[in-house]
Design a protein around this motif. Structure first.
Motif, PDB file in Angstrom:
ATOM      1  N   TYR A   1       1.058  -1.358   0.048  1.00  0.00           N
ATOM      2  CA  TYR A   1      -0.376  -0.108  -0.058  1.00  0.00           C
ATOM      3  C   TYR A   1       1.063   0.918  -0.126  1.00  0.00           C
ATOM      4  N   LEU A   2      -0.151   2.378  -0.807  1.00  0.00           N
ATOM      5  CA  LEU A   2       1.047   3.832  -0.806  1.00  0.00           C
ATOM      6  C   LEU A   2       0.221   4.354  -0.430  1.00  0.00           C
ATOM      7  N   VAL A   3       0.181   5.100   1.332  1.00  0.00           N
ATOM      8  CA  VAL A   3      -0.351   5.797   2.184  1.00  0.00           C
ATOM      9  C   VAL A   3      -0.125   7.485   1.929  1.00  0.00           C
ATOM     10  N   LEU A   4      -0.982   8.275   1.954  1.00  0.00           N
ATOM     11  CA  LEU A   4      -0.626   9.408   1.943  1.00  0.00           C
ATOM     12  C   LEU A   4      -0.862   9.973   3.338  1.00  0.00           C
ATOM     13  N   GLN A   5      -0.868  11.062   4.285  1.00  0.00           N
ATOM     14  CA  GLN A   5      -0.958  11.021   4.865  1.00  0.00           C
ATOM     15  C   GLN A   5      -1.521  13.045   5.628  1.00  0.00           C
ATOM     16  N   VAL A   6      -2.340  13.448   5.165  1.00  0.00           N
ATOM     17  CA  VAL A   6      -3.275  14.805   5.108  1.00  0.00           C
ATOM     18  C   VAL A   6      -3.478  15.439   5.946  1.00  0.00           C
TER      19      VAL A   6
ATOM     20  N   ASP B   1      -8.434   4.551  -2.694  1.00  0.00           N
ATOM     21  CA  ASP B   1      -8.855   3.384  -2.704  1.00  0.00           C
ATOM     22  C   ASP B   1      -9.523   3.323  -1.419  1.00  0.00           C
ATOM     23  N   LEU B   2      -9.082   4.038  -0.081  1.00  0.00           N
ATOM     24  CA  LEU B   2      -9.447   3.923   0.530  1.00  0.00           C
ATOM     25  C   LEU B   2      -9.037   5.535   1.623  1.00  0.00           C
ATOM     26  N   LEU B   3     -10.144   5.804   2.619  1.00  0.00           N
ATOM     27  CA  LEU B   3      -9.774   6.858   3.299  1.00  0.00           C
ATOM     28  C   LEU B   3      -9.789   7.039   5.006  1.00  0.00           C
ATOM     29  N   MET B   4      -8.856   6.635   5.311  1.00  0.00           N
ATOM     30  CA  MET B   4      -9.043   6.784   6.799  1.00  0.00           C
ATOM     31  C   MET B   4      -8.729   7.829   7.670  1.00  0.00           C
ATOM     32  N   ARG B   5      -9.275   7.800   8.492  1.00  0.00           N
ATOM     33  CA  ARG B   5      -8.862   8.884  10.075  1.00  0.00           C
ATOM     34  C   ARG B   5      -7.168   8.314  10.708  1.00  0.00           C
ATOM     35  N   SER B   6      -6.740   9.407  11.036  1.00  0.00           N
ATOM     36  CA  SER B   6      -4.629   9.188  11.128  1.00  0.00           C
ATOM     37  C   SER B   6      -5.150   8.680  12.489  1.00  0.00           C
ATOM     38  N   ASP B   7      -5.802   9.210  13.149  1.00  0.00           N
ATOM     39  CA  ASP B   7      -5.886   9.666  14.776  1.00  0.00           C
ATOM     40  C   ASP B   7      -6.492   7.942  14.962  1.00  0.00           C
ATOM     41  N   ASP B   8      -7.828   6.698  14.993  1.00  0.00           N
ATOM     42  CA  ASP B   8      -7.744   5.585  15.190  1.00  0.00           C
ATOM     43  C   ASP B   8      -8.474   4.738  14.100  1.00  0.00           C
ATOM     44  N   HIS B   9      -7.327   5.121  12.961  1.00  0.00           N
ATOM     45  CA  HIS B   9      -8.042   4.006  11.754  1.00  0.00           C
ATOM     46  C   HIS B   9      -8.650   3.725  11.111  1.00  0.00           C
ATOM     47  N   SER B  10      -9.877   4.511  12.177  1.00  0.00           N
ATOM     48  CA  SER B  10     -10.858   4.446  11.706  1.00  0.00           C
ATOM     49  C   SER B  10     -11.141   5.027   9.832  1.00  0.00           C
ATOM     50  N   VAL B  11     -12.706   4.287   9.213  1.00  0.00           N
ATOM     51  CA  VAL B  11     -12.973   4.479   7.552  1.00  0.00           C
ATOM     52  C   VAL B  11     -13.326   6.575   8.221  1.00  0.00           C
ATOM     53  N   ALA B  12     -12.769   7.037   7.292  1.00  0.00           N
ATOM     54  CA  ALA B  12     -12.932   8.229   7.410  1.00  0.00           C
ATOM     55  C   ALA B  12     -15.208   9.008   7.205  1.00  0.00           C
ATOM     56  N   GLY B  13     -15.327   9.596   7.809  1.00  0.00           N
ATOM     57  CA  GLY B  13     -16.859  10.000   7.714  1.00  0.00           C
ATOM     58  C   GLY B  13     -16.647  11.300   7.237  1.00  0.00           C
ATOM     59  N   ASP B  14     -17.672  12.283   7.643  1.00  0.00           N
ATOM     60  CA  ASP B  14     -17.937  13.703   7.133  1.00  0.00           C
ATOM     61  C   ASP B  14     -16.608  14.709   7.318  1.00  0.00           C
ATOM     62  N   LEU B  15     -17.121  15.360   6.951  1.00  0.00           N
ATOM     63  CA  LEU B  15     -15.616  16.092   7.796  1.00  0.00           C
ATOM     64  C   LEU B  15     -16.665  17.545   7.743  1.00  0.00           C
ATOM     65  N   HIS B  16     -16.615  18.374   8.940  1.00  0.00           N
ATOM     66  CA  HIS B  16     -17.225  19.303   9.122  1.00  0.00           C
ATOM     67  C   HIS B  16     -16.298  20.716   8.896  1.00  0.00           C
ATOM     68  N   PRO B  17     -17.255  22.083   8.516  1.00  0.00           N
ATOM     69  CA  PRO B  17     -16.775  23.217   8.225  1.00  0.00           C
ATOM     70  C   PRO B  17     -15.879  23.520   9.202  1.00  0.00           C
ATOM     71  N   ARG B  18     -15.040  23.845   8.771  1.00  0.00           N
ATOM     72  CA  ARG B  18     -14.111  24.861   9.589  1.00  0.00           C
ATOM     73  C   ARG B  18     -13.398  24.202  10.722  1.00  0.00           C
ATOM     74  N   LEU B  19     -12.900  22.490  10.364  1.00  0.00           N
ATOM     75  CA  LEU B  19     -12.497  21.586  11.619  1.00  0.00           C
ATOM     76  C   LEU B  19     -12.003  20.982  10.486  1.00  0.00           C
ATOM     77  N   LYS B  20      -9.925  20.949  11.215  1.00  0.00           N
ATOM     78  CA  LYS B  20      -9.367  20.595  10.967  1.00  0.00           C
ATOM     79  C   LYS B  20      -8.974  18.793  11.196  1.00  0.00           C
ATOM     80  N   GLN B  21      -8.508  18.170  10.558  1.00  0.00           N
ATOM     81  CA  GLN B  21      -8.703  16.910  10.328  1.00  0.00           C
ATOM     82  C   GLN B  21      -7.848  15.719   9.551  1.00  0.00           C
TER      83      GLN B  21
END
Length: 204
Positions: A84-89, A122-142
């Motif tokens: 796998y190739l991973v880009l953390q952003v 292929d996939l987006l995951m949260r960096s903190d808990d490695h769960s599948v990323a959900g919604d991105l809320h306004p002005r909230l950095k993630q």
């Protein structure tokens, strides 16, 4: 041949309006996806890891990239080995509404292949808990990890190029006059060092 009244009725049909809108989106997406290979006359701005790029709907800060034999937070699968190739952003939703992480981030942050073709993750995951990323809320950095499954004949290179598409808000983006953040042409690219973690059995 259909007369004028029949054409008017057809144009007002919601089903045909929806079909036309989808066709327009397909045309725009196709044109945009070829943009990284056509941007030779005017070079795109190129940045390094840690630079924040603001592209309309999203602000993105690519942080680091690596290849491994496991997804973030996982371990090597001995029965079905993959690379796998991973880009953390770090991403920030700059619109007034929440949207799915599988929407704009996956469509606008892409890997640029050696043939200058854009490849979505292929996939987006949260960096903190490695769960599948959900919604991105306004002005909230993630912080998220975009994951690409690499082909079996993958040859490691210490650097990869990632591209960014910008989006602009159009008050009347479609035939039904609905507003939307419309993807534009390629806006920037990142030359990222790629760390080789393939010798590790589990995530650090």
């Amino acid at each position: 041949m259909a007369n004028k009244d029949e054409l008017v009725q057809t144009a007002r049909n919601p089903w045909w309006q929806g079909a036309a809108a989808l066709a327009l989106v397909a045309v725009v997406a196709t044109a945009a996806l070829g943009g990284f290979g056509q941007a030779k006359s005017k070079p795109l701005p190129e940045y390094k890891a840690g630079h924040r790029y603001q592209g309309g709907a999203l602000a993105v800060t690519p942080l680091r990239a690596w290849v491994a034999r496991y997804k973030p937070g996982g371990r090597v699968d001995a029965y079905n080995p993959k690379t796998y190739l991973v880009l953390q952003v770090e991403v920030e939703n700059r619109t007034p509404r929440s949207f799915s992480a599988f929407g704009y981030p996956q469509q606008d942050l892409i890997l640029v292949s050696s043939k200058r073709e854009p490849i979505e993750s292929d996939l987006l995951m949260r960096s903190d808990d490695h769960s599948v990323a959900g919604d991105l809320h306004p002005r909230l950095k993630q912080r998220i990890d975009l994951v690409w499954t690499l082909p079996k004949n993958y040859v490691y290179t210490p650097q990869a190029t990632f591209g960014v598409f910008a989006r602009a808000y159009k008050a009347k983006a479609y035939l039904n006059d609905e507003g939307a953040w419309v993807q534009g042409k390629p806006a920037a690219k990142y030359a990222m060092a790629v760390q080789d973690l393939r010798d590790r059995a589990v995530a650090p």
